[in-house]
Design a protein around this motif. Structure first.
Motif, PDB file in Angstrom:
ATOM      1  N   PHE A 143      16.172  -9.515  -8.541  1.00  0.00           N
ATOM      2  CA  PHE A 143      16.020  -8.324  -7.712  1.00  0.00           C
ATOM      3  C   PHE A 143      15.582  -7.113  -8.532  1.00  0.00           C
ATOM      4  O   PHE A 143      14.609  -6.435  -8.194  1.00  0.00           O
ATOM      5  N   THR A 144      16.292  -6.830  -9.621  1.00  0.00           N
ATOM      6  CA  THR A 144      15.973  -5.640 -10.403  1.00  0.00           C
ATOM      7  C   THR A 144      14.615  -5.766 -11.077  1.00  0.00           C
ATOM      8  O   THR A 144      13.901  -4.770 -11.254  1.00  0.00           O
ATOM      9  N   GLY A 145      14.219  -6.977 -11.428  1.00  0.00           N
ATOM     10  CA  GLY A 145      12.888  -7.165 -11.988  1.00  0.00           C
ATOM     11  C   GLY A 145      11.810  -6.723 -11.024  1.00  0.00           C
ATOM     12  O   GLY A 145      10.839  -6.045 -11.403  1.00  0.00           O
ATOM     13  N   GLU A 146      11.961  -7.097  -9.747  1.00  0.00           N
ATOM     14  CA  GLU A 146      10.985  -6.673  -8.729  1.00  0.00           C
ATOM     15  C   GLU A 146      11.063  -5.169  -8.490  1.00  0.00           C
ATOM     16  O   GLU A 146      10.037  -4.508  -8.274  1.00  0.00           O
ATOM     17  N   LEU A 147      12.265  -4.617  -8.516  1.00  0.00           N
ATOM     18  CA  LEU A 147      12.439  -3.181  -8.301  1.00  0.00           C
ATOM     19  C   LEU A 147      11.755  -2.379  -9.403  1.00  0.00           C
ATOM     20  O   LEU A 147      11.016  -1.426  -9.129  1.00  0.00           O
ATOM     21  N   ALA A 155       9.362  -3.342 -11.396  1.00  0.00           N
ATOM     22  CA  ALA A 155       7.910  -3.524 -11.306  1.00  0.00           C
ATOM     23  C   ALA A 155       7.315  -2.639 -10.216  1.00  0.00           C
ATOM     24  O   ALA A 155       6.255  -2.030 -10.399  1.00  0.00           O
ATOM     25  N   ALA A 156       7.989  -2.549  -9.075  1.00  0.00           N
ATOM     26  CA  ALA A 156       7.474  -1.737  -7.969  1.00  0.00           C
ATOM     27  C   ALA A 156       7.460  -0.259  -8.333  1.00  0.00           C
ATOM     28  O   ALA A 156       6.499   0.466  -8.034  1.00  0.00           O
ATOM     29  N   LEU A 157       8.525   0.211  -8.985  1.00  0.00           N
ATOM     30  CA  LEU A 157       8.587   1.618  -9.364  1.00  0.00           C
ATOM     31  C   LEU A 157       7.594   1.943 -10.471  1.00  0.00           C
ATOM     32  O   LEU A 157       6.973   3.009 -10.483  1.00  0.00           O
ATOM     33  N   ASN A 158       7.447   1.023 -11.401  1.00  0.00           N
ATOM     34  CA  ASN A 158       6.590   1.274 -12.554  1.00  0.00           C
ATOM     35  C   ASN A 158       5.102   1.100 -12.233  1.00  0.00           C
ATOM     36  O   ASN A 158       4.268   1.895 -12.677  1.00  0.00           O
ATOM     37  N   ASP A 159       4.767   0.069 -11.465  1.00  0.00           N
ATOM     38  CA  ASP A 159       3.366  -0.275 -11.213  1.00  0.00           C
ATOM     39  C   ASP A 159       2.840   0.203  -9.870  1.00  0.00           C
ATOM     40  O   ASP A 159       1.637   0.231  -9.643  1.00  0.00           O
ATOM     41  N   GLY A 160       3.748   0.557  -8.977  1.00  0.00           N
ATOM     42  CA  GLY A 160       3.324   0.941  -7.642  1.00  0.00           C
ATOM     43  C   GLY A 160       3.131  -0.264  -6.740  1.00  0.00           C
ATOM     44  O   GLY A 160       3.253  -1.413  -7.167  1.00  0.00           O
ATOM     45  N   ILE A 161       2.840  -0.014  -5.472  1.00  0.00           N
ATOM     46  CA  ILE A 161       2.656  -1.065  -4.475  1.00  0.00           C
ATOM     47  C   ILE A 161       1.225  -1.001  -3.968  1.00  0.00           C
ATOM     48  O   ILE A 161       0.816   0.003  -3.377  1.00  0.00           O
ATOM     49  N   PRO A 162       0.440  -2.035  -4.193  1.00  0.00           N
ATOM     50  CA  PRO A 162      -0.964  -2.026  -3.767  1.00  0.00           C
ATOM     51  C   PRO A 162      -1.113  -1.738  -2.272  1.00  0.00           C
ATOM     52  O   PRO A 162      -0.406  -2.322  -1.445  1.00  0.00           O
ATOM     53  N   GLY A 163      -2.016  -0.836  -1.955  1.00  0.00           N
ATOM     54  CA  GLY A 163      -2.302  -0.544  -0.559  1.00  0.00           C
ATOM     55  C   GLY A 163      -1.320   0.379   0.121  1.00  0.00           C
ATOM     56  O   GLY A 163      -1.484   0.701   1.304  1.00  0.00           O
ATOM     57  N   ALA A 164      -0.289   0.826  -0.598  1.00  0.00           N
ATOM     58  CA  ALA A 164       0.712   1.694   0.012  1.00  0.00           C
ATOM     59  C   ALA A 164       0.234   3.138  -0.010  1.00  0.00           C
ATOM     60  O   ALA A 164      -0.614   3.512  -0.817  1.00  0.00           O
ATOM     61  N   PRO A 165       0.770   3.986   0.870  1.00  0.00           N
ATOM     62  CA  PRO A 165       0.372   5.398   0.879  1.00  0.00           C
ATOM     63  C   PRO A 165       0.910   6.133  -0.346  1.00  0.00           C
ATOM     64  O   PRO A 165       1.707   5.600  -1.105  1.00  0.00           O
ATOM     65  N   ASP A 166       0.448   7.388  -0.512  1.00  0.00           N
ATOM     66  CA  ASP A 166       0.869   8.173  -1.660  1.00  0.00           C
ATOM     67  C   ASP A 166       2.387   8.321  -1.721  1.00  0.00           C
ATOM     68  O   ASP A 166       2.978   8.305  -2.793  1.00  0.00           O
ATOM     69  N   LEU A 167       2.999   8.515  -0.562  1.00  0.00           N
ATOM     70  CA  LEU A 167       4.454   8.647  -0.505  1.00  0.00           C
ATOM     71  C   LEU A 167       5.028   7.409   0.167  1.00  0.00           C
ATOM     72  O   LEU A 167       4.802   7.167   1.341  1.00  0.00           O
ATOM     73  N   LEU A 168       5.768   6.636  -0.603  1.00  0.00           N
ATOM     74  CA  LEU A 168       6.335   5.394  -0.097  1.00  0.00           C
ATOM     75  C   LEU A 168       7.725   5.635   0.463  1.00  0.00           C
ATOM     76  O   LEU A 168       8.611   6.094  -0.247  1.00  0.00           O
ATOM     77  N   ASP A 169       7.925   5.330   1.738  1.00  0.00           N
ATOM     78  CA  ASP A 169       9.269   5.460   2.276  1.00  0.00           C
ATOM     79  C   ASP A 169      10.096   4.246   1.865  1.00  0.00           C
ATOM     80  O   ASP A 169       9.592   3.262   1.338  1.00  0.00           O
TER      81      ASP A 169
END
Length: 261
Positions: free
Chosen positions: A187-191, A193-207
């Motif tokens: 879980f924390t590995g994915e978390l 990665a998401a915070l560090n690399d961002g989420i492809p296709g997501a808006p500037d502000l991620l809810d």
């Protein structure tokens, strides 16, 4: 208007227990805490001041954790970020969630941190935070979302603090996972990665829902325990810098930040 949470008025408390006297060790947890600390204090992600990111590794007693969380909840006027990684235990009489400490014993629940007490520390009447992100990476962490009054009555909304997003690594009946050979827990590995690399296709502000769906999808694709989430009036969002944002702000493309409102 949605804006990035102010790191100068925010606080984080990262609690990790990787070595136990009576339970199996979890070496990945130590790396979890350090990896998450680096992400939260990275100016290209959130930029939380190092002095505002408190790491509690191998806490010797319940009071240390609760007193620290209560103190930071009173100090932060914007966002409080609280994270726990370690073994999750359940009370055989009430099914409540307990967070294991270094000397915890499965048969003596009083040697662990009762989740309800952590919730109360976040709820402290003198807390000044606008919102709280509470993350539990432990087995059976989904029990934090479920009331213990009966086996079939869910009172999840009562388990969540106003203005809080509660994110857990697994459902109430599932263990969390620390894959052999991987740097972090699943879980924390994915978390991170998401915070560090961002989420492809997501808006500037991620809810928070976007972040949750991303984590859920990635973990599901790997047949790993699925996270759970509960929000209550958070209005929270995560900053995702686009290529334009990188040019405008000098931040790297695809980086992420912490809750906004």
């Amino acid at each position: 208007m949605v804006a990035l949470a102010d790191p100068a008025r925010s606080e984080a408390v990262l609690v990790g227990v990787h070595d136990y006297v009576n339970l199996e060790g979890l070496p990945a947890v130590a790396r979890n805490v350090e990896g998450l600390r680096q992400v939260l204090t990275d100016p290209a992600v959130w930029g939380l001041p190092a002095s505002a990111c408190t790491v509690i590794s191998q806490p010797g007693d319940v009071g240390l954790v609760l007193d620290t969380v209560r103190e930071k909840a009173r100090r932060a006027s914007d966002t409080l970020f609280v994270y726990y990684a370690g073994h999750g235990l359940t009370d055989p009489h009430t099914d409540e969630l307990y967070l294991a400490l270094p000397r915890s014993d499965r048969e003596r629940e009083y040697t662990s941190l009762r989740y309800e007490y952590l919730r109360r520390a976040v709820l402290d009447v003198q807390a000044s935070t606008q919102r709280t992100v509470l993350i539990l990476d432990c087995c059976y962490s989904g029990r934090a979302l479920i009331g213990a009054m009966s086996a079939d009555v869910q009172i999840a909304d009562q388990a969540v603090v106003e203005g809080t997003c509660l994110l857990t690594a697994s459902a109430e009946t599932r263990p969390a996972l620390s894959p052999p050979g991987e740097t972090y827990t699943a879980f924390t590995g994915e978390l991170i990665a998401a915070l560090n690399d961002g989420i492809p296709g997501a808006p500037d502000l991620l809810d928070m829902d976007t972040l949750y769906r991303h984590l859920h999808g990635n973990l599901a694709s790997k047949s790993r325990p699925l996270p759970q989430q509960r929000n209550r009036n958070t209005g929270g969002a995560y900053r995702h810098c686009t290529e334009q944002g990188r040019r405008d702000e000098g931040r790297r493309a695809g980086s992420s930040g912490l809750p906004a409102e």
